[in-house]
Motif scaffolding. Structure first.
Motif, short mmCIF file in Angstrom:
data_model
loop_
_atom_site.label_atom_id
_atom_site.label_comp_id
_atom_site.label_asym_id
_atom_site.label_seq_id
_atom_site.Cartn_x
_atom_site.Cartn_y
_atom_site.Cartn_z
N ILE A 58 0.82 -1.15 0.02
CA ILE A 58 -0.05 0.13 0.08
C ILE A 58 0.82 1.31 0.16
O ILE A 58 0.52 2.14 -0.57
CB ILE A 58 -0.88 0.16 1.23
N ILE A 98 2.30 2.06 -3.45
CA ILE A 98 1.19 2.38 -4.46
C ILE A 98 0.72 3.81 -4.26
O ILE A 98 0.45 4.66 -5.09
CB ILE A 98 -0.07 1.34 -4.17
N VAL A 99 0.70 4.12 -2.77
CA VAL A 99 -0.05 5.72 -2.44
C VAL A 99 1.28 6.68 -3.11
O VAL A 99 0.93 7.75 -3.45
CB VAL A 99 0.03 5.61 -0.92
N ILE A 146 -7.94 5.69 -7.54
CA ILE A 146 -8.38 4.60 -7.04
C ILE A 146 -8.47 3.54 -8.07
O ILE A 146 -7.93 2.25 -7.85
CB ILE A 146 -9.82 4.57 -6.33
N ALA A 202 -4.60 2.23 -8.84
CA ALA A 202 -4.24 1.52 -7.55
C ALA A 202 -4.83 0.01 -7.57
O ALA A 202 -4.04 -0.70 -7.34
CB ALA A 202 -4.63 2.09 -6.14
N THR A 223 -13.76 -4.22 -2.18
CA THR A 223 -12.18 -4.02 -1.69
C THR A 223 -12.60 -2.58 -0.82
O THR A 223 -13.37 -1.73 -1.07
CB THR A 223 -11.36 -3.31 -2.86
N ILE A 231 -7.62 0.13 -0.15
CA ILE A 231 -7.32 1.13 -1.13
C ILE A 231 -8.17 2.42 -1.22
O ILE A 231 -7.81 3.37 -1.13
CB ILE A 231 -6.92 0.43 -2.39
#
Length: 281
Positions: free
Chosen positions: A127, A130-131, A146, A149, A214, A217
């Motif tokens: 995470i 990714i961020v 989003i 990601a 999900t 995320i």
């Protein structure tokens, strides 16, 4: 041909039917209880938890979830995010699977091994990078952030499904297309991808379910933009500091799950055919 009316049930068949019926009831009971709880009052959920018939059907729980809690907006966000994720995942996994399944090159087995290894890597571990990547692109508080990601991961299962299916197709298909002057992308989009319809259906279903449900995320990516929350993240609206609106949460959860159940009911045949076709190939 033996008619169905002439078939007599055997003792073992009856036992098997009853066992499967019992498992089906156990499997579906939580969802039925959720729908029942969504129509009960706050106290009735705990006082008559196992009773599926509410004393009074409180449809206002759904109005409170849809209007007051903003689930109409969250539904819109979820549909956009899920649709965008499915399109991107199908595109890049089909293209990757085509290359891995149809071409032999140095390092191919290593790439497949790395993809298989990513299946055991939890989402929470990745995470932070990714961020960082999405933040660098300036998409941290947007639906596109989003979508990227969710779709930008390894998607190893989908790639391996496509690779297995494409590897089983005859080579004459590509050779004939090349004789007609078709290039790589023309062969892929006009010949190979249409033949992979069962696998595309399977990947679409799996991606749809994953993107729709999900939580982590979308939660991280909507801290600064609550209006962009998806349905799973929106459930937090019913959790207060001192109390939780359980009946409203049950109604919101039913709203979130119902489209998934209806969707899977209509596409389950294509899902099973896609998995069977990929494994066979």
């Amino acid at each position: 041909m033996t008619r169905l009316m002439d078939l007599k049930p055997t003792p073992w068949g009856t036992v098997r039917f009853l066992a499967l019926l019992t498992l089906a009831i156990i499997w579906t009971y939580p969802f039925v209880w959720l729908v029942s709880a969504s129509l009960k009052g706050q106290l009735e959920i705990f006082s008559k938890g196992l009773n599926l018939i509410p004393d009074e059907f409180l449809w206002s729980n759904y109005q409170r979830a849809w209007v007051n809690a903003g689930f109409s907006v969250y539904m819109f966000n979820t549909v956009l995010v899920t649709a965008g994720t499915v399109v991107l995942v199908v595109f890049h996994t089909a293209l990757s699977g085509y290359v891995l399944g149809r071409y032999d090159f140095i390092g191919r087995r290593v790439i497949i091994g790395i993809l298989a290894a990513t299946l055991v890597v939890p989402v929470g571990v990745t995470i932070i990078p990714i961020v960082d990547v999405v933040s660098t692109l300036g998409l941290i508080n947007s639906r596109w952030g989003i979508i990227l990601a969710l779709a930008g991961g390894a998607q190893a299962a989908a790639i391996l499904l496509y690779a297995g299916y494409f590897r089983g197709l005859p080579k004459e298909l590509e050779e004939s297309a090349r004789l007609d002057g078709a290039g790589f992308f023309r062969i892929f989009f006009s010949v190979m991808l249409p033949l992979a319809g069962p696998v595309t259906a399977t990947v679409s279903v799996l991606t749809f379910l994953a993107a729709w449900n999900t939580f982590l995320i979308p939660l991280v990516f909507t801290f600064g933009a609550p209006e962009l929350r998806t349905l799973p993240v929106g459930m937090l609206a019913f959790v207060g500091t001192n109390e939780t609106d359980w009946s409203g949460m049950a109604a919101a959860a039913t709203i979130s799950l119902l489209p998934v159940v209806v969707f899977f009911f209509f596409v389950q045949r294509y899902f099973v055919e896609g998995v069977a076709g990929a494994v066979k190939a």
